[in-house]
Design an enzyme around this catalytic site. Structure first.
Site, PDB file in Angstrom:
ATOM      1  N   ASP A   1      -5.873  -0.109  15.792  1.00  0.00           N
ATOM      2  CA  ASP A   1      -5.050  -1.313  15.880  1.00  0.00           C
ATOM      3  C   ASP A   1      -4.455  -1.497  17.273  1.00  0.00           C
ATOM      4  O   ASP A   1      -4.313  -2.622  17.752  1.00  0.00           O
ATOM      5  CB  ASP A   1      -3.940  -1.290  14.829  1.00  0.00           C
ATOM      6  CG  ASP A   1      -4.471  -1.537  13.419  1.00  0.00           C
ATOM      7  OD1 ASP A   1      -5.671  -1.818  13.262  1.00  0.00           O
ATOM      8  OD2 ASP A   1      -3.669  -1.431  12.480  1.00  0.00           O
TER       9      ASP A   1
ATOM     10  N   ARG B   1       0.191  -2.288  10.063  1.00  0.00           N
ATOM     11  CA  ARG B   1      -1.257  -2.329   9.839  1.00  0.00           C
ATOM     12  C   ARG B   1      -1.709  -3.757  10.065  1.00  0.00           C
ATOM     13  O   ARG B   1      -1.300  -4.669   9.371  1.00  0.00           O
ATOM     14  CB  ARG B   1      -1.598  -1.860   8.427  1.00  0.00           C
ATOM     15  CG  ARG B   1      -1.292  -0.380   8.185  1.00  0.00           C
ATOM     16  CD  ARG B   1      -1.676   0.010   6.760  1.00  0.00           C
ATOM     17  NE  ARG B   1      -1.287   1.363   6.444  1.00  0.00           N
ATOM     18  CZ  ARG B   1      -2.137   2.377   6.317  1.00  0.00           C
ATOM     19  NH1 ARG B   1      -3.420   2.191   6.500  1.00  0.00           N
ATOM     20  NH2 ARG B   1      -1.690   3.569   6.003  1.00  0.00           N
TER      21      ARG B   1
ATOM     22  N   ASP C   1     -10.751  -3.807  -5.063  1.00  0.00           N
ATOM     23  CA  ASP C   1      -9.312  -3.559  -4.957  1.00  0.00           C
ATOM     24  C   ASP C   1      -9.094  -2.421  -3.973  1.00  0.00           C
ATOM     25  O   ASP C   1      -9.797  -1.410  -4.024  1.00  0.00           O
ATOM     26  CB  ASP C   1      -8.714  -3.150  -6.307  1.00  0.00           C
ATOM     27  CG  ASP C   1      -8.524  -4.317  -7.252  1.00  0.00           C
ATOM     28  OD1 ASP C   1      -8.777  -5.472  -6.861  1.00  0.00           O
ATOM     29  OD2 ASP C   1      -8.116  -4.085  -8.403  1.00  0.00           O
ATOM     30  N   ASN C   2      -8.112  -2.582  -3.073  1.00  0.00           N
ATOM     31  CA  ASN C   2      -7.757  -1.559  -2.101  1.00  0.00           C
ATOM     32  C   ASN C   2      -6.310  -1.146  -2.319  1.00  0.00           C
ATOM     33  O   ASN C   2      -5.488  -1.956  -2.760  1.00  0.00           O
ATOM     34  CB  ASN C   2      -7.924  -2.091  -0.677  1.00  0.00           C
ATOM     35  CG  ASN C   2      -9.356  -2.481  -0.378  1.00  0.00           C
ATOM     36  OD1 ASN C   2     -10.295  -1.878  -0.872  1.00  0.00           O
ATOM     37  ND2 ASN C   2      -9.532  -3.507   0.436  1.00  0.00           N
TER      38      ASN C   2
ATOM     39  N   TYR D   1      -4.268  -4.529  -2.726  1.00  0.00           N
ATOM     40  CA  TYR D   1      -4.760  -5.871  -2.474  1.00  0.00           C
ATOM     41  C   TYR D   1      -6.212  -6.004  -2.914  1.00  0.00           C
ATOM     42  O   TYR D   1      -7.008  -5.083  -2.820  1.00  0.00           O
ATOM     43  CB  TYR D   1      -4.575  -6.286  -1.017  1.00  0.00           C
ATOM     44  CG  TYR D   1      -5.201  -5.390   0.023  1.00  0.00           C
ATOM     45  CD1 TYR D   1      -6.399  -5.729   0.626  1.00  0.00           C
ATOM     46  CD2 TYR D   1      -4.565  -4.218   0.422  1.00  0.00           C
ATOM     47  CE1 TYR D   1      -6.960  -4.918   1.594  1.00  0.00           C
ATOM     48  CE2 TYR D   1      -5.119  -3.408   1.392  1.00  0.00           C
ATOM     49  CZ  TYR D   1      -6.314  -3.765   1.968  1.00  0.00           C
ATOM     50  OH  TYR D   1      -6.874  -2.951   2.925  1.00  0.00           O
TER      51      TYR D   1
ATOM     52  N   ARG E   1      12.977  -2.352 -22.625  1.00  0.00           N
ATOM     53  CA  ARG E   1      12.079  -1.293 -22.156  1.00  0.00           C
ATOM     54  C   ARG E   1      11.773  -1.390 -20.673  1.00  0.00           C
ATOM     55  O   ARG E   1      11.323  -0.433 -20.056  1.00  0.00           O
ATOM     56  CB  ARG E   1      10.756  -1.340 -22.934  1.00  0.00           C
ATOM     57  CG  ARG E   1      10.912  -1.183 -24.423  1.00  0.00           C
ATOM     58  CD  ARG E   1       9.637  -1.558 -25.150  1.00  0.00           C
ATOM     59  NE  ARG E   1       9.402  -3.007 -24.940  1.00  0.00           N
ATOM     60  CZ  ARG E   1       8.283  -3.623 -25.263  1.00  0.00           C
ATOM     61  NH1 ARG E   1       7.270  -2.967 -25.791  1.00  0.00           N
ATOM     62  NH2 ARG E   1       8.150  -4.914 -25.052  1.00  0.00           N
TER      63      ARG E   1
ATOM     64  N   HIS F   1      -5.695  -7.802  10.781  1.00  0.00           N
ATOM     65  CA  HIS F   1      -7.098  -7.573  10.428  1.00  0.00           C
ATOM     66  C   HIS F   1      -7.742  -8.768   9.742  1.00  0.00           C
ATOM     67  O   HIS F   1      -7.065  -9.566   9.094  1.00  0.00           O
ATOM     68  CB  HIS F   1      -7.223  -6.382   9.475  1.00  0.00           C
ATOM     69  CG  HIS F   1      -6.654  -5.117   9.999  1.00  0.00           C
ATOM     70  ND1 HIS F   1      -6.039  -4.202   9.185  1.00  0.00           N
ATOM     71  CD2 HIS F   1      -6.592  -4.596  11.251  1.00  0.00           C
ATOM     72  CE1 HIS F   1      -5.634  -3.168   9.903  1.00  0.00           C
ATOM     73  NE2 HIS F   1      -5.946  -3.382  11.160  1.00  0.00           N
TER      74      HIS F   1
ATOM     75  N   LYS G   1      -7.697 -12.346   0.662  1.00  0.00           N
ATOM     76  CA  LYS G   1      -6.948 -11.192   0.152  1.00  0.00           C
ATOM     77  C   LYS G   1      -5.814 -11.674  -0.746  1.00  0.00           C
ATOM     78  O   LYS G   1      -5.207 -12.712  -0.486  1.00  0.00           O
ATOM     79  CB  LYS G   1      -6.348 -10.382   1.304  1.00  0.00           C
ATOM     80  CG  LYS G   1      -7.372  -9.772   2.230  1.00  0.00           C
ATOM     81  CD  LYS G   1      -6.719  -9.037   3.388  1.00  0.00           C
ATOM     82  CE  LYS G   1      -7.776  -8.440   4.303  1.00  0.00           C
ATOM     83  NZ  LYS G   1      -7.171  -7.764   5.447  1.00  0.00           N
TER      84      LYS G   1
ATOM     85  N   ASP H   1     -15.946  -6.140  10.649  1.00  0.00           N
ATOM     86  CA  ASP H   1     -14.544  -5.753  10.749  1.00  0.00           C
ATOM     87  C   ASP H   1     -13.999  -6.181  12.107  1.00  0.00           C
ATOM     88  O   ASP H   1     -14.617  -5.915  13.145  1.00  0.00           O
ATOM     89  CB  ASP H   1     -14.443  -4.238  10.579  1.00  0.00           C
ATOM     90  CG  ASP H   1     -13.027  -3.752  10.444  1.00  0.00           C
ATOM     91  OD1 ASP H   1     -12.178  -4.510   9.938  1.00  0.00           O
ATOM     92  OD2 ASP H   1     -12.756  -2.595  10.825  1.00  0.00           O
TER      93      ASP H   1
END
Length: 187
Positions: free
Chosen positions: A163, A53, A41-42, A126, A17, A56, A66, A137
């Site tokens: 960024d 990206r 969760d992101n 993540y 399957r 960070h 993470k 941040d």
């Protein structure tokens, strides 16, 4: 001693399957020396190939660990040691995470994280160990660490304005403390 950043290969149970995998189990996670509670969760989509990206992180008191995986496409996932006093401060490790290989990267607090998409329409999911806190941040410029980004010759990555404006590593004063575990190559 285990490296703080870890590559976690997928364990897939395959039959006619398709396959099944247990993406996260708190019991297995802590049994392997990763004491971390995830609270959010992101999920992100990067449409263009060679979208970058990062790099960070969140500073204390809301620093984040993470657990990163690619659920569609392929990414070059990177972690940079940001812990003051670490003999591996500014060093980095990377791994290719793909939907096909199902591997995940665990990036503890005290490390900058970023990724470069290697094809179109990459989706990344993540888990993070603390909630997003705008006042905490932070990040460093993608090109302020000598990372071997797999970009085509002469190409620059697609970056967000945020960024592109991040400070260089050399201008960042780290609030993260070295815990005695140096960064080691991923196994």
């Amino acid at each position: 001693m285990t490296s703080p950043v870890q590559l976690i290969p997928a364990s897939r149970h395959v039959d006619s399957r398709g396959w099944f995998t247990e993406v996260y189990s708190e019991r297995n996670f802590t049994a392997n020396g990763r004491a971390c509670r995830f609270v959010q969760d992101n999920h992100s989509l990067s449409v263009a190939p060679f979208t970058l990206r990062g790099l960070h992180f969140q500073v204390p008191p809301h620093s984040q660990a993470k657990l990163v995986r690619c659920v569609r496409g392929r990414i070059y996932d990177v972690a940079v040691d940001m812990r003051s006093g670490s003999p591996t401060y500014g060093h980095w490790v990377a791994a290719e995470l793909t939907a096909e290989n199902g591997s995940q990267m665990f990036v503890p607090a005290g490390f900058a994280h970023g990724f470069l998409t290697l094809e179109s329409d990459c989706e990344i999911m993540y888990k993070v160990s603390d909630f997003y806190a705008p006042d905490c941040d932070a990040g460093i410029r993608w090109d302020s660490v000598p990372i071997a980004w797999p970009l085509p010759d002469g190409a620059l990555p697609e970056l967000s304005p945020k960024d592109a404006a991040l400070p260089a590593l050399e201008n960042f004063h780290s609030p993260f403390v070295y815990d005695g575990h140096p960064l080691e190559p991923l196994g």
